[in-house]
Design a protein around this motif. Structure first.
Motif, PDB file in Angstrom:
ATOM      1  N   PRO A 175       0.831  -1.183   0.000  1.00 33.10           N
ATOM      2  CA  PRO A 175       0.000   0.000   0.000  1.00 33.10           C
ATOM      3  C   PRO A 175       0.874   1.244   0.000  1.00 33.10           C
ATOM      4  O   PRO A 175       1.798   1.347   0.799  1.00 33.10           O
ATOM      5  CB  PRO A 175      -0.824  -0.113   1.280  1.00 33.10           C
ATOM      6  CG  PRO A 175      -0.087  -1.051   2.153  1.00 33.10           C
ATOM      7  CD  PRO A 175       0.768  -1.914   1.300  1.00 33.10           C
ATOM      8  N   SER A 176       0.569   2.160  -0.868  1.00 32.47           N
ATOM      9  CA  SER A 176       1.452   3.296  -1.126  1.00 32.47           C
ATOM     10  C   SER A 176       1.501   4.352  -0.023  1.00 32.47           C
ATOM     11  O   SER A 176       2.595   4.747   0.399  1.00 32.47           O
ATOM     12  CB  SER A 176       1.056   3.943  -2.461  1.00 32.47           C
ATOM     13  OG  SER A 176       1.974   4.965  -2.764  1.00 32.47           O
ATOM     14  N   PRO A 177       0.385   4.839   0.498  1.00 29.11           N
ATOM     15  CA  PRO A 177       0.479   5.848   1.561  1.00 29.11           C
ATOM     16  C   PRO A 177       1.072   5.225   2.825  1.00 29.11           C
ATOM     17  O   PRO A 177       0.594   4.197   3.286  1.00 29.11           O
ATOM     18  CB  PRO A 177      -0.962   6.300   1.793  1.00 29.11           C
ATOM     19  CG  PRO A 177      -1.762   5.716   0.670  1.00 29.11           C
ATOM     20  CD  PRO A 177      -1.025   4.501   0.186  1.00 29.11           C
ATOM     21  N   ARG A 178       2.115   5.837   3.367  1.00 25.60           N
ATOM     22  CA  ARG A 178       2.818   5.273   4.526  1.00 25.60           C
ATOM     23  C   ARG A 178       3.166   6.376   5.521  1.00 25.60           C
ATOM     24  O   ARG A 178       3.190   7.547   5.165  1.00 25.60           O
ATOM     25  CB  ARG A 178       4.132   4.624   4.090  1.00 25.60           C
ATOM     26  CG  ARG A 178       4.029   3.608   2.956  1.00 25.60           C
ATOM     27  CD  ARG A 178       4.090   2.224   3.486  1.00 25.60           C
ATOM     28  NE  ARG A 178       4.013   1.217   2.445  1.00 25.60           N
ATOM     29  CZ  ARG A 178       4.845   0.202   2.317  1.00 25.60           C
ATOM     30  NH1 ARG A 178       5.888   0.096   3.126  1.00 25.60           N
ATOM     31  NH2 ARG A 178       4.660  -0.720   1.389  1.00 25.60           N
ATOM     32  N   ILE A 179       3.495   5.934   6.724  1.00 23.09           N
ATOM     33  CA  ILE A 179       4.038   6.824   7.750  1.00 23.09           C
ATOM     34  C   ILE A 179       5.365   6.231   8.180  1.00 23.09           C
ATOM     35  O   ILE A 179       5.436   5.028   8.439  1.00 23.09           O
ATOM     36  CB  ILE A 179       3.081   6.930   8.948  1.00 23.09           C
ATOM     37  CG1 ILE A 179       1.766   7.600   8.512  1.00 23.09           C
ATOM     38  CG2 ILE A 179       3.704   7.734  10.076  1.00 23.09           C
ATOM     39  CD1 ILE A 179       0.661   6.632   8.205  1.00 23.09           C
ATOM     40  N   THR A 180       6.399   7.036   8.210  1.00 19.27           N
ATOM     41  CA  THR A 180       7.705   6.508   8.578  1.00 19.27           C
ATOM     42  C   THR A 180       8.447   7.450   9.503  1.00 19.27           C
ATOM     43  O   THR A 180       8.292   8.673   9.415  1.00 19.27           O
ATOM     44  CB  THR A 180       8.586   6.229   7.340  1.00 19.27           C
ATOM     45  OG1 THR A 180       9.755   5.512   7.718  1.00 19.27           O
ATOM     46  CG2 THR A 180       8.998   7.521   6.638  1.00 19.27           C
ATOM     47  N   LEU A 181       9.214   6.883  10.411  1.00 19.99           N
ATOM     48  CA  LEU A 181      10.164   7.688  11.159  1.00 19.99           C
ATOM     49  C   LEU A 181      11.274   8.096  10.186  1.00 19.99           C
ATOM     50  O   LEU A 181      11.546   7.402   9.211  1.00 19.99           O
ATOM     51  CB  LEU A 181      10.741   6.898  12.337  1.00 19.99           C
ATOM     52  CG  LEU A 181       9.967   6.991  13.666  1.00 19.99           C
ATOM     53  CD1 LEU A 181       8.515   6.578  13.509  1.00 19.99           C
ATOM     54  CD2 LEU A 181      10.648   6.208  14.760  1.00 19.99           C
ATOM     55  N   THR A 182      11.899   9.217  10.456  1.00 13.28           N
ATOM     56  CA  THR A 182      12.937   9.702   9.557  1.00 13.28           C
ATOM     57  C   THR A 182      14.244   8.948   9.802  1.00 13.28           C
ATOM     58  O   THR A 182      14.441   8.332  10.856  1.00 13.28           O
ATOM     59  CB  THR A 182      13.180  11.202   9.796  1.00 13.28           C
ATOM     60  OG1 THR A 182      13.602  11.375  11.153  1.00 13.28           O
ATOM     61  CG2 THR A 182      11.922  12.024   9.530  1.00 13.28           C
ATOM     62  N   MET A 183      15.160   9.051   8.846  1.00 11.12           N
ATOM     63  CA  MET A 183      16.453   8.391   8.998  1.00 11.12           C
ATOM     64  C   MET A 183      17.215   8.973  10.195  1.00 11.12           C
ATOM     65  O   MET A 183      17.907   8.246  10.921  1.00 11.12           O
ATOM     66  CB  MET A 183      17.269   8.528   7.725  1.00 11.12           C
ATOM     67  CG  MET A 183      18.532   7.703   7.696  1.00 11.12           C
ATOM     68  SD  MET A 183      18.288   5.930   7.958  1.00 11.12           S
ATOM     69  CE  MET A 183      17.729   5.390   6.335  1.00 11.12           C
TER      70      MET A 183
END
Ligand code: 6PG
Length: 244
Positions: A175-183
């Protein structure tokens, strides 16, 4: 740059057992040192067996009442969706161990938009880390065949973002929409465990371990540039052709 700490197992099962044992040990150590352990869980399929072993074989070695669980990324799908990283981890681990519900911090994907979920999750992190940039005791991460990690894909803004800790991003896969912590937040972790299994990860692993690799092209290569201790838990198939 110091030589990478790569632990090679013959099979995914053997890798999963080594990872589960190491996670249990790290959690125990963190609680002894600091009274609590902040553990960042990974999505994807590779960690599933390790999660199951943490809920069974290594269950008694982890002081679950002192463990706080977070996710490095999430797909923007309803919490009960089979593609949800939180659901996968709940079924394999979280719902099977005595970790207090108040210690379990999934990404709030029931909110109306990925941006709203990212903003709320950042508030959760700010509250938990008293406004300081999060330093997880242990971050579990996977590795995609394109060398993405969490939901930080090649060319991602999350590779260079320094103000925000959590971002809504668009993945090139469903699934394309995502939430991620930054690097920046991921690499601030005290310890990072990167899990990779299967021949389809061999090129990505080789790039990620190459000190000269460009993180914009191979995001997992950025994991070695942080202050944390990185351990690469891989199976033999993932090392094919890489000289590891
Ligand atoms: C996700 C993950 C992602 C995953 C890799 C590897 O939400 O999909 O966070 O980064 O770890 O894509 O996935 P597999 O373990 O399934 O190969």
């Amino acid at each position: 740059m110091a030589a990478a700490d790569v632990r090679v197992s013959g099979t995914l099962d053997a890798l999963s057992d080594s990872v589960a044992a190491a996670v249990a040990g790290a959690a125990h150590h963190a609680v002894k040192q600091r009274g609590r352990c902040t553990l960042l869980l990974s999505g994807g399929s590779t960690p599933r067996t390790a999660y199951e072993l943490l809920a069974t074989r290594y269950r008694g070695r982890v002081p679950w009442d002192r463990v706080h669980l977070f996710w490095g990324d999430e797909r923007f799908v309803p919490p009960g969706d089979p593609r949800s990283n939180a659901r996968t981890a709940r079924e394999a681990l979280v719902d099977r161990v005595p970790c207090p519900p108040a210690n379990v911090h999934p990404v709030p994907t029931a909110l109306p938009s990925p941006d709203a979920a990212a903003a709320r999750y950042e508030e959760t992190l700010r509250a938990h880390f008293a406004g300081n940039r999060p330093v997880f005791d242990l971050a579990l991460l996977g590795l995609g065949a394109d060398a993405h990690t969490a939901s930080i894909f090649p060319g991602s803004r999350a590779l260079v973002e320094t103000d925000r800790w959590v971002m809504a991003v668009t993945a090139p896969v469903e699934p394309s929409p995502r939430i991620t912590l930054t690097m920046a937040v991921l690499t601030a972790a005290s310890r990072l465990f990167v899990l990779a299994a299967g021949a389809d990860k061999a090129v990505a692993l080789q790039r990620a371990l190459d000190p000269a690799a460009d993180p914009a092209q191979y995001p997992a290569a950025a994991l070695r540039h942080g202050g944390g201790r990185v351990t690469w838990w891989v199976d033999r198939a993932a090392t094919s052709g890489s000289g590891v």
